[in-house]
Scaffold this motif. Structure first.
Motif, PDB file in Angstrom:
ATOM      1  N   GLY A 278       0.811  -1.213   0.000  1.00 40.05           N
ATOM      2  CA  GLY A 278       0.000   0.000   0.000  1.00 40.05           C
ATOM      3  C   GLY A 278       0.842   1.260   0.000  1.00 40.05           C
ATOM      4  O   GLY A 278       0.538   2.230  -0.708  1.00 40.05           O
ATOM      5  N   LEU A 279       1.916   1.261   0.795  1.00 41.07           N
ATOM      6  CA  LEU A 279       2.802   2.424   0.841  1.00 41.07           C
ATOM      7  C   LEU A 279       3.484   2.639  -0.504  1.00 41.07           C
ATOM      8  O   LEU A 279       3.601   3.777  -0.987  1.00 41.07           O
ATOM      9  N   GLU A 280       3.933   1.548  -1.111  1.00 41.38           N
ATOM     10  CA  GLU A 280       4.595   1.665  -2.411  1.00 41.38           C
ATOM     11  C   GLU A 280       3.628   2.155  -3.485  1.00 41.38           C
ATOM     12  O   GLU A 280       4.010   2.938  -4.362  1.00 41.38           O
ATOM     13  N   ARG A 281       2.387   1.718  -3.406  1.00 39.68           N
ATOM     14  CA  ARG A 281       1.395   2.202  -4.375  1.00 39.68           C
ATOM     15  C   ARG A 281       1.186   3.705  -4.217  1.00 39.68           C
ATOM     16  O   ARG A 281       1.044   4.434  -5.208  1.00 39.68           O
ATOM     17  N   ALA A 282       1.162   4.161  -2.969  1.00 42.22           N
ATOM     18  CA  ALA A 282       1.015   5.603  -2.728  1.00 42.22           C
ATOM     19  C   ALA A 282       2.214   6.367  -3.278  1.00 42.22           C
ATOM     20  O   ALA A 282       2.062   7.440  -3.883  1.00 42.22           O
ATOM     21  N   LEU A 283       3.409   5.811  -3.088  1.00 42.67           N
ATOM     22  CA  LEU A 283       4.611   6.473  -3.599  1.00 42.67           C
ATOM     23  C   LEU A 283       4.645   6.447  -5.129  1.00 42.67           C
ATOM     24  O   LEU A 283       5.091   7.410  -5.763  1.00 42.67           O
ATOM     25  N   PHE A 284       4.184   5.351  -5.720  1.00 46.31           N
ATOM     26  CA  PHE A 284       4.081   5.303  -7.180  1.00 46.31           C
ATOM     27  C   PHE A 284       3.127   6.394  -7.675  1.00 46.31           C
ATOM     28  O   PHE A 284       3.375   7.036  -8.705  1.00 46.31           O
ATOM     29  N   ALA A 285       2.028   6.593  -6.949  1.00 47.24           N
ATOM     30  CA  ALA A 285       1.065   7.630  -7.329  1.00 47.24           C
ATOM     31  C   ALA A 285       1.697   9.015  -7.246  1.00 47.24           C
ATOM     32  O   ALA A 285       1.506   9.859  -8.133  1.00 47.24           O
ATOM     33  N   VAL A 286       2.454   9.257  -6.181  1.00 46.08           N
ATOM     34  CA  VAL A 286       3.129  10.552  -6.025  1.00 46.08           C
ATOM     35  C   VAL A 286       4.136  10.767  -7.152  1.00 46.08           C
ATOM     36  O   VAL A 286       4.204  11.850  -7.750  1.00 46.08           O
ATOM     37  N   SER A 287       4.918   9.736  -7.444  1.00 43.90           N
ATOM     38  CA  SER A 287       5.912   9.869  -8.515  1.00 43.90           C
ATOM     39  C   SER A 287       5.234  10.108  -9.854  1.00 43.90           C
ATOM     40  O   SER A 287       5.714  10.902 -10.674  1.00 43.90           O
ATOM     41  N   SER A 288       4.106   9.442 -10.080  1.00 44.28           N
ATOM     42  CA  SER A 288       3.377   9.637 -11.337  1.00 44.28           C
ATOM     43  C   SER A 288       2.880  11.069 -11.466  1.00 44.28           C
ATOM     44  O   SER A 288       3.004  11.689 -12.525  1.00 44.28           O
ATOM     45  N   LEU A 289       2.340  11.609 -10.380  1.00 45.29           N
ATOM     46  CA  LEU A 289       1.838  12.983 -10.411  1.00 45.29           C
ATOM     47  C   LEU A 289       2.977  13.975 -10.610  1.00 45.29           C
ATOM     48  O   LEU A 289       2.860  14.929 -11.393  1.00 45.29           O
ATOM     49  N   PHE A 290       4.085  13.763  -9.916  1.00 48.71           N
ATOM     50  CA  PHE A 290       5.241  14.650 -10.063  1.00 48.71           C
ATOM     51  C   PHE A 290       5.800  14.605 -11.486  1.00 48.71           C
ATOM     52  O   PHE A 290       6.240  15.622 -12.020  1.00 48.71           O
ATOM     53  N   LEU A 291       5.783  13.431 -12.078  1.00 49.71           N
ATOM     54  CA  LEU A 291       6.345  13.282 -13.414  1.00 49.71           C
ATOM     55  C   LEU A 291       5.432  13.862 -14.491  1.00 49.71           C
ATOM     56  O   LEU A 291       5.899  14.502 -15.435  1.00 49.71           O
ATOM     57  N   MET A 292       4.133  13.660 -14.346  1.00 45.64           N
ATOM     58  CA  MET A 292       3.208  14.027 -15.414  1.00 45.64           C
ATOM     59  C   MET A 292       2.734  15.471 -15.320  1.00 45.64           C
ATOM     60  O   MET A 292       2.677  16.176 -16.335  1.00 45.64           O
ATOM     61  N   ALA A 293       2.362  15.911 -14.130  1.00 44.45           N
ATOM     62  CA  ALA A 293       1.787  17.258 -13.993  1.00 44.45           C
ATOM     63  C   ALA A 293       2.227  17.896 -12.683  1.00 44.45           C
ATOM     64  O   ALA A 293       1.415  18.089 -11.770  1.00 44.45           O
ATOM     65  N   PRO A 294       3.502  18.224 -12.556  1.00 37.38           N
ATOM     66  CA  PRO A 294       3.960  18.858 -11.305  1.00 37.38           C
ATOM     67  C   PRO A 294       3.317  20.211 -11.059  1.00 37.38           C
ATOM     68  O   PRO A 294       3.257  20.679  -9.925  1.00 37.38           O
ATOM     69  N   GLY A 295       2.817  20.834 -12.120  1.00 32.18           N
ATOM     70  CA  GLY A 295       2.163  22.128 -11.953  1.00 32.18           C
ATOM     71  C   GLY A 295       0.943  22.059 -11.059  1.00 32.18           C
ATOM     72  O   GLY A 295       0.554  23.064 -10.446  1.00 32.18           O
TER      73      GLY A 295
END
Length: 339
Positions: A278-295
């Motif tokens: 679960g923690l890794e999934r949350a971190l994957f989500a954060v990394s995805s958001l930072f990579l795709m739309a940091p704005g």
């Protein structure tokens, strides 16, 4: 030309002739659906001719009738959903909500680009429920397109704004409770319509982030000219040669969007090379958001700082920094999951 126009009719007649000529020939395609055998046996029993159940022509006819019945049942469910959703454009036209909706969105957004995007996205999903793609696009652009221009001061490229509206209008087809496309698919798959809609929406979450990337990083669409109110244009060789602009504004965002979409997979599915916690999934989500739309992260912060009189003009630096953080998180998770 005349022959080509009658090609469908010719194929039907040839197929029927072959069926009548070789009624007991092998028919492997009909064996994929067990319901064909049941339908053939049932109809053969009705006419008191059990031997017809093995006749290819009879089985094909049973298959056609069974398909028509299944199609009608599936269409009924979709038609009900579309009819219910059709109330929305009717209310808009009768009440004059269109112009008022634009003013309402502008008032709520309060000049914040991210707030405008989020409110517009929700509006597109609601207004796009149950409508064909073309109709959805025309209605939503006419209702919400001007709000983009007014709030952004013309800094959002028209193409990016239109694609943003179109993407979220189409997402409405797989968004419960009126997930028309998912309802149609569930009829084919014989699955629960609502669960199919939920699964379809979760698997398509990348479509909910990519439109934000279009607006916040127009370079992904190979456009240049935003930020000063000038009209955006498709990049040329001169723009590509300007590496100081091309690399951070086009190349990096495009690569990061691809990596971000990949990172979103383990977030939704919960598996990469092995099970993802679960923690890794949350971190994957954060990394995805930072990579795709940091704005989406730093734009609200910059807006709040401006409200208190602090002006920060390092938007591009923050954009690249957050993308770098997202890439580091993704690489670390990838290495851990693969080991």
């Amino acid at each position: 030309g005349a022959v080509a126009g009658q090609l469908g009719t010719i194929i039907v007649f040839v197929s029927v002739a072959v069926l009548l000529w070789r009624p007991n020939a092998p028919s492997p395609l009909l064996n994929y659906d067990a319901g064909v055998d049941d339908a053939a046996e049932t109809t053969a029993g009705v006419v008191d001719r059990p031997d017809l159940a093995d006749n290819k022509a009879w089985r094909f006819g049973s298959f056609v009738l069974k398909s028509m019945d299944a199609g009608a049942r599936t269409a009924t469910m979709v038609v009900v959903a579309v009819a219910a959703a059709g109330v929305i454009p009717g209310v808009i036209s009768v009440t004059g909500l269109g112009p008022n909706l634009t003013a309402f969105i502008q008032a709520i957004a309060g000049g914040s680009l991210v707030a405008l995007l989020v409110i517009t996205a929700i509006s597109c999903i609601i207004l796009g429920m149950g409508m064909p793609t073309t109709v959805t696009y025309i209605i939503l652009v006419s209702l919400l397109g001007q709000a983009f221009v007014d709030v952004s001061g013309g800094t959002i490229p028209i193409l990016a704004a239109h694609l943003f509206i179109l993407y979220f209008g189409v997402i409405a087809d797989i968004t419960p409770p009126v997930a028309v496309a998912a309802y149609a698919a569930s009829g084919v798959a014989k699955s629960d319509p609502f669960e199919t809609g939920v699964k379809a929406f979760s698997l398509s979450l990348n479509k909910a982030i990519v439109p934000f990337a279009f607006v916040l990083s127009p370079g992904i669409l190979l456009l240049r000219g935003t930020g000063t109110g000038e009209e955006a244009h498709v990049i040329t060789f001169a723009d590509v040669a300007d590496l100081g602009w091309f690399v951070p504004e086009v190349l990096v965002p495009i690569v990061c969007v691809f990596v971000g979409v990949f990172a979103l997979g383990p977030t939704i599915i919960g598996y990469l090379y092995s099970d993802v916690s679960g923690l890794e999934r949350a971190l994957f989500a954060v990394s995805s958001l930072f990579l795709m739309a940091p704005g989406l992260i730093f734009n609200p912060v910059l807006t709040l700082l401006e409200l208190v009189g602090v002006t920060v003009g390092a938007g591009l630096v923050l954009d690249l920094a957050l993308r770098a953080v997202g890439l580091v998180i993704f690489a670390a998770l990838l290495a851990k999951n693969r080991s």
